[in-house]
Structures are given as C-alpha cells and as structure tokens.
Design a protein around this motif. Structure first.
Motif, short mmCIF file in Angstrom:
data_model
loop_
_atom_site.label_atom_id
_atom_site.label_comp_id
_atom_site.label_asym_id
_atom_site.label_seq_id
_atom_site.Cartn_x
_atom_site.Cartn_y
_atom_site.Cartn_z
N VAL A 101 32.29 -27.74 -20.62
CA VAL A 101 30.89 -27.77 -21.07
C VAL A 101 30.01 -28.50 -20.06
O VAL A 101 28.94 -28.00 -19.67
CB VAL A 101 30.77 -28.43 -22.46
CG1 VAL A 101 29.31 -28.58 -22.85
CG2 VAL A 101 31.51 -27.60 -23.50
N SER A 102 30.43 -29.68 -19.62
CA SER A 102 29.59 -30.48 -18.72
C SER A 102 29.31 -29.76 -17.42
O SER A 102 28.18 -29.74 -16.92
CB SER A 102 30.26 -31.83 -18.45
OG SER A 102 30.48 -32.54 -19.63
N CYS A 103 30.35 -29.16 -16.85
CA CYS A 103 30.20 -28.44 -15.59
C CYS A 103 29.28 -27.23 -15.78
O CYS A 103 28.40 -26.96 -14.94
CB CYS A 103 31.56 -28.00 -15.07
SG CYS A 103 31.55 -27.31 -13.40
N ALA A 104 29.45 -26.51 -16.89
CA ALA A 104 28.60 -25.35 -17.17
C ALA A 104 27.16 -25.77 -17.39
O ALA A 104 26.23 -25.09 -16.95
CB ALA A 104 29.13 -24.60 -18.39
N LEU A 105 26.96 -26.90 -18.07
CA LEU A 105 25.60 -27.38 -18.29
C LEU A 105 24.93 -27.79 -16.98
O LEU A 105 23.72 -27.62 -16.81
CB LEU A 105 25.60 -28.56 -19.27
CG LEU A 105 25.98 -28.23 -20.71
CD1 LEU A 105 25.92 -29.48 -21.58
CD2 LEU A 105 25.11 -27.13 -21.29
N GLY A 106 25.72 -28.31 -16.05
CA GLY A 106 25.17 -28.63 -14.73
C GLY A 106 24.71 -27.38 -14.00
O GLY A 106 23.64 -27.38 -13.37
N SER A 107 25.49 -26.32 -14.10
CA SER A 107 25.09 -25.05 -13.50
C SER A 107 23.84 -24.49 -14.18
O SER A 107 22.95 -23.96 -13.53
CB SER A 107 26.24 -24.04 -13.59
OG SER A 107 27.39 -24.51 -12.89
N ALA A 108 23.80 -24.63 -15.52
CA ALA A 108 22.63 -24.15 -16.26
C ALA A 108 21.39 -24.96 -15.91
O ALA A 108 20.28 -24.42 -15.90
CB ALA A 108 22.90 -24.23 -17.76
N LEU A 109 21.59 -26.24 -15.60
CA LEU A 109 20.45 -27.08 -15.21
C LEU A 109 19.81 -26.55 -13.93
O LEU A 109 18.59 -26.64 -13.75
CB LEU A 109 20.91 -28.52 -15.00
CG LEU A 109 19.83 -29.55 -14.67
CD1 LEU A 109 18.79 -29.62 -15.78
CD2 LEU A 109 20.45 -30.91 -14.41
N PHE A 110 20.63 -25.96 -13.05
CA PHE A 110 20.09 -25.36 -11.84
C PHE A 110 19.46 -24.00 -12.15
O PHE A 110 18.36 -23.70 -11.67
CB PHE A 110 21.20 -25.17 -10.80
CG PHE A 110 20.74 -24.49 -9.54
CD1 PHE A 110 20.26 -25.24 -8.48
CD2 PHE A 110 20.76 -23.11 -9.41
CE1 PHE A 110 19.81 -24.64 -7.31
CE2 PHE A 110 20.31 -22.49 -8.26
CZ PHE A 110 19.83 -23.25 -7.21
N ALA A 111 20.16 -23.18 -12.95
CA ALA A 111 19.73 -21.80 -13.17
C ALA A 111 18.54 -21.70 -14.13
O ALA A 111 17.59 -20.96 -13.88
CB ALA A 111 20.90 -20.97 -13.70
N VAL A 112 18.60 -22.42 -15.23
CA VAL A 112 17.55 -22.34 -16.27
C VAL A 112 17.19 -23.77 -16.70
O VAL A 112 17.51 -24.19 -17.81
CB VAL A 112 18.02 -21.49 -17.47
CG1 VAL A 112 17.98 -20.02 -17.15
CG2 VAL A 112 19.43 -21.87 -17.92
N PRO A 113 16.52 -24.52 -15.85
CA PRO A 113 16.31 -25.95 -16.10
C PRO A 113 15.55 -26.27 -17.39
O PRO A 113 15.93 -27.21 -18.10
CB PRO A 113 15.52 -26.41 -14.87
CG PRO A 113 14.94 -25.17 -14.27
CD PRO A 113 15.92 -24.08 -14.57
#
Length: 210
Positions: free
Chosen positions: A115-127
């Motif tokens: 979850v944490s890693c995916a949320l980091g990626s989402a923070l870049f993609a859809v902040p």
C-alpha cells in the motif's frame, strides 16, 4: 534514446522498490520484524511491534521510494515526449510495487501489502486525488482503528477521483491496476473484517520496548 538510458531507470525503480525499509529498521532495533506481529515487512506491523515513531518512518520511506521510482523513469523517458514520460512513470511505479511486495532479497516471497509504495506512486501520478485519499485514510484510522480498512478506503478514494479529475490515461490505468492488487493482497483482511476478528490499531502500544 540510448538503450542503457532506456533500461537503467527501470532497473533503478526495481531496486528502489526492493529496499526493505521495515526489515532494515527492525535490524537497527536488534530484531527481525518477520518474527513479530503479523510477520509482514510493512509500516503497520512495524507500528505494532516497534511503536508509532518507527511505523511512520517506514511509511514515509516506502511512500518515498514509490514516488521516486515514478519520478526517475518519467524524467528519463520524458525526453521522448510527454506520453513517454507518463508511461515511464507507470512502469516505474509497477516495477517498484512488484519488487516491494515480492522482494528479490527475500527469494521473491510476499513480504507486505504494497500500500505505502503504491500510494507513493499515486502521489506522483495523481497528487490531488492522493492527498484526498490520505485524508480518507486518516479519518478511517481515527474512527475505526483498522489499518487495513483505511488502506482500502484510501485506495478506492484515489481510484474514484482519478476518473473525476482530468488524469492522463496511463495514470488511470496504473491506479486501476494498483487498486486491484491492493484489494487482492487484502483478501484475508477482508475476511477477518467480516468475521469481526481483524485486529485494531492500539494507540501507544508496542511489542518491543525500544
């Protein structure tokens, strides 16, 4: 683009994703985190075993590596055009998610929920969607004290908002894939939630005195 410059960012994203933050924190505290709590190498188990301070540290580290994996590939591939940058970020995020969950340093065994890693990626993609998802996460944790439920709430919030807001197609695809993986990785938690046996987060409690 030079083939090395094309492939190297993907390899780096995989390396970033494979950094076992919880395991390294546990070793710094003199334990193997896999032998305590749920055995997962994630922020939730770290929080339960070592306390909130170390749990939030692992959470931040895992979010950062997801973000950096997307950013690095996007930066390298973006020289070919905006679309290349978007798809590069998606591939970087997916690779980081895979190496985080099925870690090559631990014989590719599942070591966390991702979850944490995916949320980091989402923070870049859809902040913006991600920040609203974070609010959803915090509210759900505060009300229910179920980390698993909060993670799923945040993931679904980000999924819905990625279609509400103007979002590049590659990022929408990434969010859909990531949320599907997260839900699948939480299937046992969902069973326990339905049965009423899912453990709640106990504020201030920890298994190891450090």
């Amino acid at each position: 683009m030079n083939l090395v410059l094309f492939v190297f960012p993907l390899l780096l994203s995989g390396l970033l994703g494979s950094i076992p933050s919880a395991y390294l924190v546990g070793k710094c505290r003199g334990i193997d985190i896999r032998n305590y709590g749920s055995g997962n190498m994630g922020a939730t188990n770290t929080m339960r075993v070592l306390g909130r301070r170390w749990g939030f540290f692992v959470l931040g580290a895992d979010v950062l590596k997801g973000f950096m994996a997307c950013w690095f590939v996007s930066l390298a591939w973006g020289n070919l055009g905006a679309a290349w940058g978007h798809w590069g970020a998606v591939l970087g995020g997916v690779i980081a998610f895979i190496t985080h969950d099925w870690n090559p340093w631990f014989k590719f065994k599942p070591v966390g929920k991702g979850v944490s890693c995916a949320l980091g990626s989402a923070l870049f993609a859809v902040p913006i969607a991600m920040l609203i998802g974070l609010v959803s996460f915090l509210l759900t944790v505060f009300i229910s004290r179920y980390i698993s439920l909060a993670s799923l709430s945040a993931a679904l919030t980000v999924l819905i908002l990625s279609f509400v807001f103007a979002t590049p197609t590659p990022y929408r695809i990434f969010v859909v894939v990531a949320v599907c993986f997260i839900v699948l990785r939480h299937k046992e938690n969902l069973k326990r939630l339905r049965a009423g046996t899912e453990p709640r987060l106990q504020w201030g409690k920890k298994e190891i005195d450090n």
